[in-house]
Enzyme design. Structure first.
Site, mmCIF file in Angstrom:
data_model
loop_
_atom_site.group_PDB
_atom_site.id
_atom_site.type_symbol
_atom_site.label_atom_id
_atom_site.label_comp_id
_atom_site.label_asym_id
_atom_site.label_seq_id
_atom_site.Cartn_x
_atom_site.Cartn_y
_atom_site.Cartn_z
ATOM 1 N N ARG A 77 66.310 77.990 -42.837
ATOM 2 C CA ARG A 77 65.683 77.433 -41.639
ATOM 3 C C ARG A 77 66.577 76.383 -41.000
ATOM 4 O O ARG A 77 66.649 76.267 -39.776
ATOM 5 C CB ARG A 77 64.324 76.827 -41.998
ATOM 6 C CG ARG A 77 63.280 77.828 -42.433
ATOM 7 C CD ARG A 77 61.972 77.150 -42.802
ATOM 8 N NE ARG A 77 61.356 76.519 -41.654
ATOM 9 C CZ ARG A 77 60.254 75.774 -41.726
ATOM 10 N NH1 ARG A 77 59.692 75.565 -42.897
ATOM 11 N NH2 ARG A 77 59.744 75.243 -40.655
ATOM 12 N N CYS A 100 49.391 72.156 -37.404
ATOM 13 C CA CYS A 100 48.807 73.285 -36.657
ATOM 14 C C CYS A 100 47.628 73.814 -37.484
ATOM 15 O O CYS A 100 47.501 75.000 -37.748
ATOM 16 C CB CYS A 100 49.838 74.371 -36.387
ATOM 17 S SG CYS A 100 50.715 74.975 -37.832
ATOM 18 N N ASP A 108 65.067 68.939 -43.635
ATOM 19 C CA ASP A 108 64.290 70.115 -44.023
ATOM 20 C C ASP A 108 64.841 70.651 -45.333
ATOM 21 O O ASP A 108 66.062 70.616 -45.573
ATOM 22 C CB ASP A 108 64.345 71.205 -42.951
ATOM 23 C CG ASP A 108 63.180 72.175 -43.086
ATOM 24 O OD1 ASP A 108 62.130 71.938 -42.452
ATOM 25 O OD2 ASP A 108 63.305 73.159 -43.830
ATOM 26 N N GLY A 122 63.119 73.450 -35.234
ATOM 27 C CA GLY A 122 63.975 72.624 -34.398
ATOM 28 C C GLY A 122 63.545 72.390 -32.967
ATOM 29 O O GLY A 122 64.192 71.623 -32.250
ATOM 30 N N LYS A 172 60.958 70.721 -31.811
ATOM 31 C CA LYS A 172 60.585 69.316 -31.626
ATOM 32 C C LYS A 172 61.819 68.416 -31.702
ATOM 33 O O LYS A 172 61.893 67.394 -31.010
ATOM 34 C CB LYS A 172 59.549 68.900 -32.667
ATOM 35 C CG LYS A 172 58.212 69.639 -32.573
ATOM 36 C CD LYS A 172 57.238 69.124 -33.602
ATOM 37 C CE LYS A 172 55.944 69.916 -33.605
ATOM 38 N NZ LYS A 172 56.157 71.300 -34.130
ATOM 39 N N CYS A 177 60.157 66.703 -40.955
ATOM 40 C CA CYS A 177 60.081 68.107 -41.394
ATOM 41 C C CYS A 177 60.497 68.948 -40.202
ATOM 42 O O CYS A 177 59.650 69.468 -39.482
ATOM 43 C CB CYS A 177 58.672 68.444 -41.865
ATOM 44 S SG CYS A 177 57.990 67.257 -43.062
ATOM 45 N N ALA A 178 61.786 69.099 -39.976
ATOM 46 C CA ALA A 178 62.306 69.415 -38.653
ATOM 47 C C ALA A 178 62.312 70.890 -38.266
ATOM 48 O O ALA A 178 62.063 71.225 -37.107
ATOM 49 C CB ALA A 178 63.717 68.858 -38.521
ATOM 50 N N ALA A 179 62.678 71.801 -39.175
ATOM 51 C CA ALA A 179 62.841 73.208 -38.800
ATOM 52 C C ALA A 179 61.519 73.772 -38.256
ATOM 53 O O ALA A 179 60.446 73.343 -38.689
ATOM 54 C CB ALA A 179 63.293 74.012 -40.010
#
Length: 496
Positions: A265, A360, A260, A240, A242, A236-238
């Site tokens: 995004r 988070c 993503d 970006g 990470k 779940c990249a966006a």
């Protein structure tokens, strides 16, 4: 009007978990970032008050109603700030409702038995002080090095304080006047500056040599630690950050597959990766859950990072977004279900050895409960005891939960965060994990009944008595037993 429209857009991005406030401010392109940041922080601080006043005034029910986030920033400036600083129809709408808004503010103070704005904020769950998190900047080792960045800031008049020795030192070094910075004690490539440090026009930031990334957000990729040349998935990249960190860890060799669902995004992410000098990535506008683990393209994937959608409750002033208790319960249930599916899907890739799961969120339902379910459903994987020097561990809700990491604004000077690192068991580990066929026991809850049954062999009783004589712990679910099978052969089993 551009100030309010930009601020409202950033509030929407925060709700979609597209980044931290400062990063979104810097990336907005707005010229006066200090003014924009101050408006956002104050609006977030007063958010519960603003929502109550806007709802009670019914100002959003008219034919020319404002979008909620735009209304929030305008009403904040009208009632608590320097006054609405724009013209046009939106100002006219706000001023048409000014008397009603002021009346609702007065009623709210009476209702909560307070006299000041600060007391009203705290009575509704807001904060009276701004964030005390330092400004974190990750050195992008694809373009530069720690030593070169340190030298650069020294030339800019900063004092370098070396490597921090404790979290307490990170919280105090910037409280004295003067330009200074320090190296983080946990994340090697992370430099720490005072909270109000402004990088938006600094060459190192605009050229991609520095990535503005919260410390807690740096932990998942660091703990995944893919070796140089490996194939990695960022599920779940966006937006970006990470992904760029993973690329730096493998030194732009190998491959980082990034997925993503949000097209906008993903476009923003592409720009960020280009600026960061990332060349080993392959972006896909695709739901990770639809990716086929057996696709030959992913046969070499050994490391996967899963940072799925979550409540965002660890982001300062963002945890209120879940609303009422019933709504919170339903939403957390839906989120945790999705998170479990995402991690389980990652564990299903045939060559994967390491998977890191992060949120988070501060809620147990999205953190420890998800990890516990994953371990129960995937016996071929175990938890790694991640970053043992980290002070805050997972809640003790299951064995080895303390192997997980938790982060918070007050205890680790970061956003609220959670990280768990999974590793595939080797052959020796697998021998200690029983199956139902091996144990003849339906599940671990029936262990005591099984031990009391007539099928309990003399060898088990003998082992129990020996343990008691040695003053060892009583035989538990996890203890190894010796069982005589029908063929009168002994074998070692472990009840999990």
């Amino acid at each position: 009007m551009a100030l309010y429209q930009t601020a409202a857009g950033i509030l929407e991005k925060l709700q979609r978990k597209e980044g931290a406030v400062k990063t979104l401010v810097y990336d907005s392109g707005f010229k006066n970032v200090r003014q924009l940041y101050a408006l956002l922080i104050e609006t977030l601080r007063y958010d519960p008050v603003l929502e109550e006043i806007i709802s009670s005034s019914q100002m959003l029910r008219g034919p020319k109603k404002l979008p909620l986030n735009l209304a929030k920033v305008l009403v904040y400036d009208l009632l608590f700030g320097k006054g609405v600083q724009c013209g046009g129809r939106w100002k006219a709408t706000i001023f048409a409702n000014r008397a009603r808004l002021q009346a609702e503010l007065a009623k709210l103070k009476v209702k909560n038995k307070v006299s000041s704005n600060k007391e009203l904020v705290t009575s509704l769950g807001g904060t009276v002080a701004g964030p005390t998190i330092p400004r974190y900047a990750r050195v992008n080792t694809l373009k530069t090095s720690i030593s070169d960045v340190v030298a650069y800031f020294k030339r800019q008049g900063y004092t370098y304080l070396g490597k921090a020795r404790s979290i307490e030192e990170l919280g105090k070094f910037w409280q004295q006047p003067g330009k200074k910075f320090i190296q983080d004690l946990h994340v090697p490539d992370l430099l720490v500056f005072p909270p109000d440090t402004d990088f938006h026009e600094d060459y190192l930031y605009t050229a991609g040599h520095l990535i503005l990334q919260d410390k807690a957000s740096c932990l998942p990729a660091m703990l995944l630690s893919p070796p140089v040349g490996s194939s990695v998935i960022d599920a779940c990249a966006a937006p970006g950050n990470k992904t760029s960190q993973l690329a730096a860890l493998i030194k732009n060799r190998g491959k980082v597959f990034a997925f993503d669902l949000d097209t906008k995004r993903l476009a923003t992410m592409s720009t960020l990766l280009l600026r960061a000098g990332v060349t080993c990535h392959e972006l896909a506008n695709k739901d990770f859950l639809t990716v086929d683990p057996n696709d030959p393209k992913y046969q070499k994937v050994t490391h996967i990072l899963v940072d799925p959608s979550c409540s965002g409750s660890g982001i300062p002033d963002h945890g209120r977004a879940l609303g009422e208790e019933a709504e919170k319960t339903d939403r957390l249930k839906a989120l945790s279900g999705f998170q479990q599916r995402a991690v389980s899907h990652a564990l299903g890739f045939p060559s994967v050895q390491h998977v890191v799961y992060s949120t988070c969120s501060i809620y147990q339902q999205e953190n420890e409960d998800v990890v516990k379910s994953i371990l129960e459903q995937n016996p071929d994987f175990k938890l790694l005891n991640a970053l043992t020097s980290w002070p805050i561990r997972g809640l003790s809700t299951f064995p080895d939960a303390n192997y997980c990491l938790r982060a918070s604004q007050s205890e680790t000077l970061t956003t609220g965060f959670f990280v768990a690192a999974f590793q595939r068991r080797d052959k020796e580990d697998k021998l200690l994990v029983p199956t139902e066929a091996e144990t003849d026991i339906p599940n671990s809850e029936n262990v005591n009944e099984y031990l009391r049954s007539d099928e309990t062999t003399d060898s088990i009783k003998k082992l129990q008595s020996e343990q008691k004589r040695k003053k060892e712990l009583p035989l538990q679910d996890s203890d190894c037993l010796t069982k005589k099978t029908r063929k009168r052969k002994k074998r070692k089993i472990c009840l999990s």
